[in-house]
Scaffold this active site. Structure first.
Site, PDB file in Angstrom:
ATOM      1  N   LYS A  35       0.848  -1.199   0.000  1.00 57.15           N
ATOM      2  CA  LYS A  35       0.000   0.000   0.000  1.00 57.15           C
ATOM      3  C   LYS A  35       0.883   1.248   0.000  1.00 57.15           C
ATOM      4  O   LYS A  35       2.082   1.167   0.284  1.00 57.15           O
ATOM      5  CB  LYS A  35      -0.934  -0.028   1.202  1.00 57.15           C
ATOM      6  N   ARG A 130     -10.861  -1.117  14.598  1.00 56.43           N
ATOM      7  CA  ARG A 130     -10.764  -0.265  13.419  1.00 56.43           C
ATOM      8  C   ARG A 130     -11.732  -0.901  12.418  1.00 56.43           C
ATOM      9  O   ARG A 130     -12.913  -0.594  12.448  1.00 56.43           O
ATOM     10  CB  ARG A 130      -9.310  -0.225  12.945  1.00 56.43           C
ATOM     11  N   TYR A 254      16.427  29.396   9.890  1.00 60.30           N
ATOM     12  CA  TYR A 254      15.228  30.049  10.427  1.00 60.30           C
ATOM     13  C   TYR A 254      15.154  29.856  11.931  1.00 60.30           C
ATOM     14  O   TYR A 254      15.350  28.751  12.432  1.00 60.30           O
ATOM     15  CB  TYR A 254      13.962  29.462   9.789  1.00 60.30           C
ATOM     16  N   MET A 308      12.583  24.302   3.528  1.00 64.83           N
ATOM     17  CA  MET A 308      11.834  23.626   2.469  1.00 64.83           C
ATOM     18  C   MET A 308      12.746  22.821   1.536  1.00 64.83           C
ATOM     19  O   MET A 308      12.437  21.684   1.170  1.00 64.83           O
ATOM     20  CB  MET A 308      11.034  24.651   1.658  1.00 64.83           C
TER      21      MET A 308
HETATM   22  C1  LIG Z   1      -0.431  -2.246   6.534  1.00 64.52           C
HETATM   23  C2  LIG Z   1      -0.972  -3.563   6.911  1.00 64.52           C
HETATM   24  C3  LIG Z   1      -0.106  -4.642   7.146  1.00 64.52           C
HETATM   25  C4  LIG Z   1       1.404  -4.502   7.153  1.00 64.52           C
HETATM   26  O1  LIG Z   1       1.821  -3.960   8.374  1.00 64.52           O
HETATM   27  P1  LIG Z   1       3.387  -3.766   8.719  1.00 64.52           P
HETATM   28  O2  LIG Z   1       3.375  -3.260  10.106  1.00 64.52           O
HETATM   29  O3  LIG Z   1       3.897  -2.761   7.749  1.00 64.52           O
HETATM   30  O4  LIG Z   1       4.003  -5.093   8.552  1.00 64.52           O
HETATM   31  C5  LIG Z   1      -0.681  -5.875   7.399  1.00 64.52           C
HETATM   32  N1  LIG Z   1      -2.022  -6.026   7.444  1.00 64.52           N
HETATM   33  C6  LIG Z   1      -2.875  -4.997   7.255  1.00 64.52           C
HETATM   34  C7  LIG Z   1      -4.349  -5.233   7.336  1.00 64.52           C
HETATM   35  C8  LIG Z   1      -2.382  -3.739   6.995  1.00 64.52           C
HETATM   36  O5  LIG Z   1      -3.229  -2.718   6.809  1.00 64.52           O
END
Ligand SMILES: *Cc1c(COP(=O)(O)O)cnc(C)c1O
Length: 363
Positions: A35, A130, A254, A308
């Site tokens: 992701k 969740r 800054y 920046m």
């Molecule tokens: C992002 C995610 C993972 C991976 O988690 P990591 O901590 O990066 O290994 C696994 N399962 C679900 C449902 C996730 O959303």
């Protein structure tokens, strides 16, 4: 010449980390979690480096389409399932496995006339609160989807696989999960990176590693994975583009946060928060500067506020540093977790936040 900043993605490190997952979970199949553009490493690189995974897990249909366009023929899991009912037919066309986490998604599947069964990862809420169905609703949904001809899998997600004694514990979530699936025969999927590393009793048939594939720590602390034989996949590098010589009492950047305690050299590096470097990095956040020593370089601390497009570093450790010296912001010499720790965040956030203006090369 281009601005010198560059993110290099190391394919051999991807392969190494995936093999590490195989060693730690030899009985399990692997969903490589990609992701957020493979945690900022790009799909293109992930496809190359993680090609021997059993499947890729990601969030949305556009990215599933991208993997199919790139000729990925293995499995793809949509980690949050469908966001709208009208995605059903494309999900089928792209042969996506679906997470189902709520009653609405169950109904969409019941209404849809599928041409072949879906692989469903039915998600149980075992305490993270969740996504997921509570145990009673879970069993009902399982029966309904099973009756409709789908291939079922059980899934849950741990809230605290990276910490001891926080509630809910892995143990409590695991117990609820096992009690709830009693008598419902199907493969399971439970473990994120932290569980793969530290809860080997909770692996299940499909593990879901994310952060460990990228060589960073689930806890945010590099010390916790130091002995886990993982390699940093991304190396963020830039160069020193100018050097200032300060007198005692001169201030940097800054807000003048850093005051020179003596006459000293400051290196100005072409990397700032618009590249994804954290603006909250404190004085002392490490970078690595090439030149001089046997190891090919030395660690130097950043001083003064990150701006920046630039940040400044204390060169008192690096007498050989000059304009054009390479600076590693994070990678195999400076763990991204160490930068994150000095910025009150975790490596995940820094990796995902590398800005589109930073060129990426796959090596
Ligand atoms: C992002 C995610 C993972 C991976 O988690 P990591 O901590 O990066 O290994 C696994 N399962 C679900 C449902 C996730 O959303």
């Amino acid at each position: 010449m281009n601005r010198p900043i560059l993110a290099s993605i190391h394919i051999d490190a991807f392969r190494h980390n995936l093999n590490r997952v195989r060693e730690l979970a030899p009985e399990s199949k692997i969903w490589a979690v990609v992701k957020s553009g493979a945690y900022g490493h790009t799909f293109e690189a992930a496809l190359k480096g993680l090609a021997s995974t059993d499947g890729f897990a990601l969030l949305n249909m556009q990215n599933a389409q991208r993997l199919r366009d790139a000729c990925w023929q293995g499995r793809i899991l949509l980690l949050e399932g469908l966001f709208h009912e009208n995605e059903m037919s494309l999900a089928e066309k792209l042969s996506c496995d679906l997470v189902v986490h709520c009653e609405m998604q169950v109904q969409w599947l019941e209404k849809y006339v599928a041409h072949k069964p879906f692989n469903i990862f039915l998600k149980m809420n075992t305490g993270m609160n969740r996504l997921g169905l509570k145990p009673e609703a879970y069993r009902t949904a399982f029966h309904r989807l099973h009756a409709a001809g789908n291939k079922m899998h059980h899934m849950t997600h741990f809230a605290n696989a990276d910490q001891v004694d926080r509630l809910p514990t892995v143990g409590s979530q695991l117990e609820l999960f096992n009690d709830t699936i009693e008598g419902l025969e199907a493969p399971t999927s439970l473990a994120n990176s932290a569980a793969i590393l530290w809860h080997r009793n909770a692996l299940g048939d499909w593990v879901r590693p994310g952060i460990m594939l990228y060589g960073a720590s689930p806890t945010g602390l590099f010390a916790d994975i130091k002995n886990s034989h993982l390699k940093a996949v991304m190396q963020l590098e830039s160069e020193i583009i100018d050097i200032q010589v300060l007198d005692k009492g001169d201030r940097v950047g800054y807000g003048g946060r850093f005051e020179a305690p003596e006459t000293m050299r400051i290196g100005i590096v072409a990397c700032g928060y618009a590249d994804g470097y954290p603006r909250h990095a404190k004085d002392g956040t490490p970078v690595w500067v090439s030149g001089g020593t046997q190891d090919g370089g030395v660690v130097c601390p950043i001083v003064g506020r990150v701006s920046m497009d630039m940040l400044s570093i204390d060169l008192r450790n690096a007498p050989d540093a000059k304009i054009g010296s390479t600076v590693e912001l994070w990678g195999d010499k400076v763990p991204v977790d160490d930068v994150a720790q000095m910025s009150d965040t975790i490596g995940y956030e820094l990796l995902c936040a590398v800005a589109p203006r930073v060129p990426v090369v796959v090596k």
